[in-house]
Design an enzyme around this catalytic site. Sequence first.
Site, PDB file in Angstrom:
ATOM      1  N   GLU A  92       0.842  -1.212   0.000  1.00  0.00           N
ATOM      2  CA  GLU A  92       0.000   0.000   0.000  1.00  0.00           C
ATOM      3  C   GLU A  92       0.873   1.256   0.000  1.00  0.00           C
ATOM      4  OE1 GLU A  92      -2.739  -0.630   3.299  1.00  0.00           O
ATOM      5  OE2 GLU A  92      -4.086  -1.711   1.976  1.00  0.00           O
TER       6      GLU A  92
ATOM      7  N   GLU B 293      -5.351  -8.313  -1.486  1.00  0.00           N
ATOM      8  CA  GLU B 293      -6.032  -8.220  -0.194  1.00  0.00           C
ATOM      9  C   GLU B 293      -7.490  -7.908  -0.443  1.00  0.00           C
ATOM     10  OE1 GLU B 293      -4.591  -5.671   2.955  1.00  0.00           O
ATOM     11  OE2 GLU B 293      -2.531  -5.988   2.314  1.00  0.00           O
TER      12      GLU B 293
HETATM   13  C1  BG6 Z   1      -4.386  -3.296   4.702  1.00  0.00           C
HETATM   14  C2  BG6 Z   1      -3.026  -3.705   5.166  1.00  0.00           C
HETATM   15  O1  BG6 Z   1      -4.487  -1.923   4.775  1.00  0.00           O
HETATM   16  O2  BG6 Z   1      -5.484  -3.707   5.418  1.00  0.00           O
HETATM   17  C3  BG6 Z   1      -3.000  -4.879   6.107  1.00  0.00           C
HETATM   18  O3  BG6 Z   1      -2.164  -3.937   4.092  1.00  0.00           O
HETATM   19  C4  BG6 Z   1      -4.167  -4.790   7.051  1.00  0.00           C
HETATM   20  O4  BG6 Z   1      -1.757  -4.886   6.766  1.00  0.00           O
HETATM   21  C5  BG6 Z   1      -5.435  -4.850   6.254  1.00  0.00           C
HETATM   22  O5  BG6 Z   1      -4.173  -5.765   8.046  1.00  0.00           O
HETATM   23  C6  BG6 Z   1      -6.699  -4.865   7.075  1.00  0.00           C
HETATM   24  O6  BG6 Z   1      -6.694  -3.798   7.948  1.00  0.00           O
HETATM   25  P1  BG6 Z   1      -6.902  -3.997   9.508  1.00  0.00           P
HETATM   26  O7  BG6 Z   1      -6.633  -2.698  10.102  1.00  0.00           O
HETATM   27  O8  BG6 Z   1      -8.285  -4.474   9.660  1.00  0.00           O
HETATM   28  O9  BG6 Z   1      -5.897  -5.039   9.921  1.00  0.00           O
END
Ligand code: BG6
Length: 478
Positions: free
Chosen positions: A180, A372
């Site tokens: 990101e 993701e």
């Molecule tokens: C993304 C990141 O922004 O979102 C991850 O690359 C992160 O590291 C994921 O875990 C989900 O966000 P969160 O805050 O729910 O863990």
Amino acid sequence: MTYTFPKDFLWGGATAANQFEGAYNVDGKGLSVQDVTPRGGVPAKAGDHNPLITDEPTPDNLKLEGIDFYNRYKEDIALFAEMGFKVFRMSIAWSRIFPNGDETEPNEAGLAFYDKVFDELAKYGIEPLVTLSHYETPLYLARHYNGWANRDLIRFYENYVRTVFTRYKDKVKYWLTFNEVNSVLHAPFMSGGIATPYEDLSKQDLYQAVHHELVASALATKIGHEINPDFKIGCMVLAMPAYGMTSNPLDQLAAREFENQNYLFSDIHVRGKYPNYIKRYFRDNGIEIQFADGDEEMLKNTVDFISFSYYMSVAQAHNPEDYAVGKGNIMGGISNPYLESSEWGWQIDPVGLRLVLNDFYDRYQLPLFIVENGLGAKDVLVDGPDGPTVEDDYRIDYLQKHLVQVGEALQDGVELMGYTTWGPIDLVSASTAELSKRYGFIYVDRNDDGTGTLARYKKKSFNWYKEVIATDGASLYK
Ligand code: BG6
């Protein structure tokens, strides 16, 4: 209508070292910025609560132990294999390889750990997809150099990536340079190891730090291709489509301007130069990026593919003060009345994923990779016929709807290499540092207060995802 995904589609899951490995001080590892994160997380714009007030690992920090993948990787990889994973996204903790970040010689014990992990994945024919830097800048680099605000980080990163590219050149083919990469504008400490509190950072400082990361990313791409021409090296951006709140052209313009702040990153990674719209933004804001000799040429080392995370969309308006602010989103934006939200206020928008895929593909005509996507939710462990489990229909529903939209985009003609859900096994949240914000197909018995046995249990979604993979997506349409 049923649709079958391509046979060579890379199905899998995604993780980050600092959120699941644990073993934060084992086998010579140095501290990373995450190790000083207090439970409850660091406010994205760490200003009044700058975690660098201490150099010590915060004792209540769930990331220190994570879910102990460091010691349980065999068991976990076997579970991923049982689901049929073709790819596993993970990151290398920079501070395992270079504990402070600025050493010249790497830590052999750290390198040996990832050899074992890659060998274990290879046993099951699972391709590693490796993020070189995922929110885990060595703390020493934050403390002594102010992270990516300092140009010196480029040469430390160069040494690190050269080391791991060389070491794993026959074991890893797919690489991502920065997780990101666009988030450094919004969370400079977590994303870029920049210790200066947010409110003291000027736009000039922030965009100069961005420039350092972009040059480093291009340099990594160049070095990687020299070390192994078969490497596929991608950028990784946080994708967040923005809708104009109304059909007022000014709202549409606000949405476009918001998106440009994100496109900037993929544009430079793919086109090898700064786009004109950002030059105007720089002029309007008195920003002058300092280019060193060779930077312009270096940026021309462009990526092989574009990867991104996708969780939600936002709405934008020219008069945002007239609307409710969206919650839980480091990039701001206002609430879209057409969408529902997760328990953490992230607005759920499967169609937005189809839009993102089409927008990226139209813009670049390069392969894409969704690295993701997923739903963070509170799970309740119940007794099932085969032992403890979670009836996580809400998670299945979220993933099913998103994957159907991925299928639509594939039918639209988008070239997509694969899809990895975030946190296929429960891990510690990046933004809130909780364990109770769970994304996994595999439940981990660990609680927000640090208690729990760390035992693993399959949730209902485990078999659901297994079937999706086994049927090349056809079961999504049942
Ligand atoms: C993304 C990141 O922004 O979102 C991850 O690359 C992160 O590291 C994921 O875990 C989900 O966000 P969160 O805050 O729910 O863990």
